[in-house]
Design a protein around this motif. Sequence first.
Motif, PDB file in Angstrom:
ATOM      1  N   ARG A 103       0.834  -1.207   0.000  1.00  0.00           N
ATOM      2  CA  ARG A 103       0.000   0.000   0.000  1.00  0.00           C
ATOM      3  C   ARG A 103       0.863   1.249   0.000  1.00  0.00           C
ATOM      4  O   ARG A 103       0.610   2.226  -0.710  1.00  0.00           O
ATOM      5  N   LEU A 104       1.911   1.210   0.798  1.00  0.00           N
ATOM      6  CA  LEU A 104       2.787   2.374   0.852  1.00  0.00           C
ATOM      7  C   LEU A 104       3.514   2.557  -0.482  1.00  0.00           C
ATOM      8  O   LEU A 104       3.800   3.689  -0.908  1.00  0.00           O
ATOM      9  N   SER A 105       3.880   1.456  -1.136  1.00  0.00           N
ATOM     10  CA  SER A 105       4.530   1.576  -2.454  1.00  0.00           C
ATOM     11  C   SER A 105       3.594   2.279  -3.449  1.00  0.00           C
ATOM     12  O   SER A 105       4.017   3.159  -4.217  1.00  0.00           O
ATOM     13  N   ARG A 106       2.310   1.881  -3.377  1.00  0.00           N
ATOM     14  CA  ARG A 106       1.357   2.560  -4.253  1.00  0.00           C
ATOM     15  C   ARG A 106       1.236   4.032  -3.878  1.00  0.00           C
ATOM     16  O   ARG A 106       1.159   4.915  -4.758  1.00  0.00           O
ATOM     17  N   SER A 107       1.235   4.316  -2.576  1.00  0.00           N
ATOM     18  CA  SER A 107       1.163   5.723  -2.153  1.00  0.00           C
ATOM     19  C   SER A 107       2.379   6.484  -2.641  1.00  0.00           C
ATOM     20  O   SER A 107       2.301   7.648  -3.033  1.00  0.00           O
ATOM     21  N   VAL A 108       3.552   5.832  -2.585  1.00  0.00           N
ATOM     22  CA  VAL A 108       4.766   6.499  -3.069  1.00  0.00           C
ATOM     23  C   VAL A 108       4.651   6.802  -4.569  1.00  0.00           C
ATOM     24  O   VAL A 108       5.025   7.889  -5.044  1.00  0.00           O
ATOM     25  N   VAL A 109       4.116   5.828  -5.320  1.00  0.00           N
ATOM     26  CA  VAL A 109       3.975   6.056  -6.774  1.00  0.00           C
ATOM     27  C   VAL A 109       3.021   7.209  -7.035  1.00  0.00           C
ATOM     28  O   VAL A 109       3.283   8.101  -7.861  1.00  0.00           O
ATOM     29  N   ASP A 110       1.876   7.225  -6.305  1.00  0.00           N
ATOM     30  CA  ASP A 110       0.922   8.333  -6.497  1.00  0.00           C
ATOM     31  C   ASP A 110       1.556   9.657  -6.121  1.00  0.00           C
ATOM     32  O   ASP A 110       1.362  10.679  -6.787  1.00  0.00           O
ATOM     33  N   ALA A 111       2.317   9.655  -5.001  1.00  0.00           N
ATOM     34  CA  ALA A 111       2.952  10.906  -4.572  1.00  0.00           C
ATOM     35  C   ALA A 111       3.974  11.380  -5.596  1.00  0.00           C
ATOM     36  O   ALA A 111       4.119  12.584  -5.865  1.00  0.00           O
ATOM     37  N   GLN A 112       4.744  10.439  -6.167  1.00  0.00           N
ATOM     38  CA  GLN A 112       5.719  10.835  -7.180  1.00  0.00           C
ATOM     39  C   GLN A 112       5.018  11.419  -8.408  1.00  0.00           C
ATOM     40  O   GLN A 112       5.460  12.414  -8.984  1.00  0.00           O
ATOM     41  N   GLU A 113       3.868  10.785  -8.817  1.00  0.00           N
ATOM     42  CA  GLU A 113       3.123  11.343  -9.947  1.00  0.00           C
ATOM     43  C   GLU A 113       2.609  12.743  -9.630  1.00  0.00           C
ATOM     44  O   GLU A 113       2.697  13.671 -10.452  1.00  0.00           O
ATOM     45  N   SER A 114       2.124  12.916  -8.387  1.00  0.00           N
ATOM     46  CA  SER A 114       1.645  14.258  -7.997  1.00  0.00           C
ATOM     47  C   SER A 114       2.781  15.252  -8.013  1.00  0.00           C
ATOM     48  O   SER A 114       2.629  16.421  -8.419  1.00  0.00           O
ATOM     49  N   ARG A 115       3.987  14.797  -7.543  1.00  0.00           N
ATOM     50  CA  ARG A 115       5.122  15.727  -7.526  1.00  0.00           C
ATOM     51  C   ARG A 115       5.514  16.113  -8.943  1.00  0.00           C
ATOM     52  O   ARG A 115       5.824  17.278  -9.229  1.00  0.00           O
ATOM     53  N   GLU A 116       5.482  15.131  -9.879  1.00  0.00           N
ATOM     54  CA  GLU A 116       5.833  15.455 -11.276  1.00  0.00           C
ATOM     55  C   GLU A 116       4.826  16.422 -11.864  1.00  0.00           C
ATOM     56  O   GLU A 116       5.193  17.392 -12.560  1.00  0.00           O
ATOM     57  N   GLN A 117       3.529  16.196 -11.573  1.00  0.00           N
ATOM     58  CA  GLN A 117       2.519  17.136 -12.081  1.00  0.00           C
ATOM     59  C   GLN A 117       2.727  18.521 -11.494  1.00  0.00           C
ATOM     60  O   GLN A 117       2.621  19.547 -12.202  1.00  0.00           O
ATOM     61  N   ALA A 118       3.042  18.561 -10.167  1.00  0.00           N
ATOM     62  CA  ALA A 118       3.256  19.871  -9.544  1.00  0.00           C
ATOM     63  C   ALA A 118       4.473  20.555 -10.144  1.00  0.00           C
ATOM     64  O   ALA A 118       4.491  21.770 -10.375  1.00  0.00           O
ATOM     65  N   GLN A 119       5.523  19.786 -10.426  1.00  0.00           N
ATOM     66  CA  GLN A 119       6.710  20.379 -11.031  1.00  0.00           C
ATOM     67  C   GLN A 119       6.397  20.920 -12.435  1.00  0.00           C
ATOM     68  O   GLN A 119       6.848  22.008 -12.810  1.00  0.00           O
TER      69      GLN A 119
END
Length: 541
Positions: A103-119
Amino acid sequence: ADLATARAGAERHAEALAEAVAAERECQLALEAAQARVAEAQSGVSVAQSGVNAAQNGLNAAQAGLDRLRGRQREADQRAAAAAKQLARLEAAVKAAQDEAARLSRSVVDAQESREQAQAAVVELEEQLAEAEYAAELEAEPTTDTRDELAAACGVTRQAEMEARLTVRTAEERVRGIAGRTDALLRAAQRERQDRARAAADRERRRRQAEIAAAVADGARAALNALEGSLARAAEERDEAERARGQIDAELKQVRLRVRELSSELDSLVNRVHGSEMARTERRLRLEQMEQRALEEYGIELEPLIAEYGPSVPVPGEPPVPYVREEQEKRARTAERQMTQLGKVNPLALEEFAALEERHAFLTSQLEDLKKTRRDLLLVVKEVDDRVEQVFAAAYEDVAREFQGIFQRVFPGGEGRLLLTDPEDMLTTGVEVEARPPGKKVKRLSLLSGGERSLTAVAFLISIFKARPSPFYVMDEVEAALDDTNTQRLLTLFEELRQTSQLIVITHQKRTMEIADALYGVSMRGDGVTQVVSQRLREKV
């Protein structure tokens, strides 16, 4: 005839006694054989009993070992059950940790996608801001509303990026923690599996040991049954031997009783025979003693003595009278009493008198020598007394003269002198000291103060020193009770004494130390060890 009859009876009793002794010996042999059989039976019983005890001990030991093995097996089963429960809990925890990690791995992937979108949004907003700033520079009167809006949008975007980064960092930390916990749980599960395998091996080993112990216990029971049978047979044999021994003891008791009766009869006969022989021997010895006495005292043998002085011969006299034993014994006692009154004759009286006379002459000469020696010793004593009296009189005169002068120096205006208690006898006389300091009428030393008595005593000592000088003097705090004036007077006397003698003075007075040539003191260091300190005040000239 009586003696022959007694001897015949004694011989018959001796034969009966020999037969009784032989019978007793046979009974004794039979008894010893029975006792040997009883001892063998008892030894067999002892051996059987020891075997039974050993088998019982082995059975008890086997049963105890079996009980211990069963206890260990129960403990191992309990530990295995607990390990199985712990392993199940650990497997459940591992599965939960793995799900949480996914679950945390999935959260990390979602967070990384959010960070890329924010960037990407930040880059786009920065481009829009740059275009807006460039357009504002081209206009003559630029407006700030668009720029402010873009700046605000940029700040919001940056804030979103920071939150996304924090979320990613947090998720990564949680993933690492869960991974470490997963590894620890996996290792714990591996240890539990190994413990279960060892517990299973222990159960198998204890099962085999229990089978062996059961077999040993069965063998011990069989051996115990066999030993009990042997013990019963040995007990029967022992009872038979005891019964045989009882019979033999009864027979032996009867034989011993008969032997005792025959022995008592034999002893009585032997005593009678022995008494007759002793009486005859005593008479013979008495005759021999009388014969020997007559030969020693009178020099006459037995036959001539009987022929000349026997009871049949009349007693010589005027006229001769027949021999009557009582009258002659009375005459013999009277003669012995008269001889006792006369006393014994000393044939060595002359030699003893000569020896005593020589001893008397020797003691007389020794006494004369002692008297002469005594006179010589008295003369020597008289000379010594005269010399002592002469020396004492001269010493007294010198000390008395010095004391008067020294006393006037230490007590200016005073008067002091020495007196003899018995001037007529210089050997037993005593010496009295009269001291009268200035302004006082006392003459006795006991009426002075402490300082005055001390100074008077020092004056007397110094008078002796001056009358009879010595190479050195030792004084111990002689000025302790003196004041400054008297101390100065005493130091003046010390200065005079040091001209001819050496002075060793123990003192605490500073003024006394000032006139010294060298000082010696004892001090204690910090470690408790004493140390002698010396200081020379003036050099020798």
